[in-house]
Design a protein around this motif. Sequence first.
Motif, PDB file in Angstrom:
ATOM      1  N   ILE A   1       0.851  -1.185   0.000  1.00  0.00           N
ATOM      2  CA  ILE A   1       0.000   0.000   0.000  1.00  0.00           C
ATOM      3  C   ILE A   1       0.889   1.238   0.000  1.00  0.00           C
ATOM      4  O   ILE A   1       1.819   1.346   0.804  1.00  0.00           O
ATOM      5  N   GLN A   2       0.606   2.182  -0.876  1.00  0.00           N
ATOM      6  CA  GLN A   2       1.470   3.334  -1.065  1.00  0.00           C
ATOM      7  C   GLN A   2       0.984   4.530  -0.257  1.00  0.00           C
ATOM      8  O   GLN A   2      -0.196   4.872  -0.275  1.00  0.00           O
ATOM      9  N   ALA A   3       1.912   5.169   0.436  1.00  0.00           N
ATOM     10  CA  ALA A   3       1.593   6.364   1.207  1.00  0.00           C
ATOM     11  C   ALA A   3       1.395   7.548   0.272  1.00  0.00           C
ATOM     12  O   ALA A   3       2.084   7.692  -0.737  1.00  0.00           O
ATOM     13  N   GLN A   4       0.421   8.402   0.626  1.00  0.00           N
ATOM     14  CA  GLN A   4       0.135   9.612  -0.130  1.00  0.00           C
ATOM     15  C   GLN A   4       0.335  10.817   0.783  1.00  0.00           C
ATOM     16  O   GLN A   4       0.149  10.728   1.996  1.00  0.00           O
ATOM     17  N   LEU A   5       0.701  11.947   0.202  1.00  0.00           N
ATOM     18  CA  LEU A   5       0.955  13.151   0.983  1.00  0.00           C
ATOM     19  C   LEU A   5      -0.316  13.987   1.092  1.00  0.00           C
ATOM     20  O   LEU A   5      -0.939  14.316   0.083  1.00  0.00           O
ATOM     21  N   ASN A   6      -0.696  14.295   2.324  1.00  0.00           N
ATOM     22  CA  ASN A   6      -1.822  15.184   2.563  1.00  0.00           C
ATOM     23  C   ASN A   6      -1.330  16.620   2.391  1.00  0.00           C
ATOM     24  O   ASN A   6      -0.529  17.099   3.188  1.00  0.00           O
TER      25      ASN A   6
END
Length: 258
Positions: A106-111
Amino acid sequence: VMFLIVVVLKVLAGSVKMRVAMTEHKIYTLDAGTKRILSKVEGPVEIRFYASQGGARLPSQWQTHARGVEDLLNEFRIASGGAIEIKKFDPQPDTDEEDLANLDGIQAQLNPNTGDNFYLGVAVSQDPVKVALPILPPDRQPLLEYDLVRAISRVTQTNKPVVGVMSPMPIFGQPMDPRMARMGQQQGQRPWIILSELGRDFEVRQIPMTTEAIEEDVEVLMIVHPKEITDQAQFAIDQEVIRGGKLIALLYAKRLCE
């Protein structure tokens, strides 16, 4: 007591309205084909749902979408008769849940609002096969049900269905021409992208344009621009359709349009 009753009724009414609204937009109601596939799933299939909460909250436009994803997963569980198990994780920074999300792909996304990483994705597994949907963006919501069903099919199928492809065109690619090699070309023509995509879920088998019979294990026959097809091949296709085989014909129809 009356105050509590009013509060409870408002909460229930809001829940019902939300479900009705989602059903109207076909977010909540499963497609009939999806229900058929899920009813045949032999468990256990585990879906690990990763959705950030708390300190690293999802951006506002992702929050409603995340609730819709969770509701859809619950519908999958119900339609499977319990063969599908849903596990929800909140991968906060520097936690075991975040490590598990990374291991599942699962890939982290930037808020952009907080500068924190967040996660929204699922991993579908049935030992020993695992398929990850690393990101579930809101703009892909119309295809979410398809993506999930595809992932479930990939982990549960022991044998891929066979798709036969007939075409006089070089859709399977071509080896490098020695004359082109002398001119500096390093590789031949690659297979068409559609074949690569089909190969992810099916066994793609090339069938000659001169074939006299279609193998019985071919579940779908796809014909692409059957120019100069032989009479024997036409008869074989005719027999395939008569016996109940599925046929997809891609025809060049310029003259018909004119």
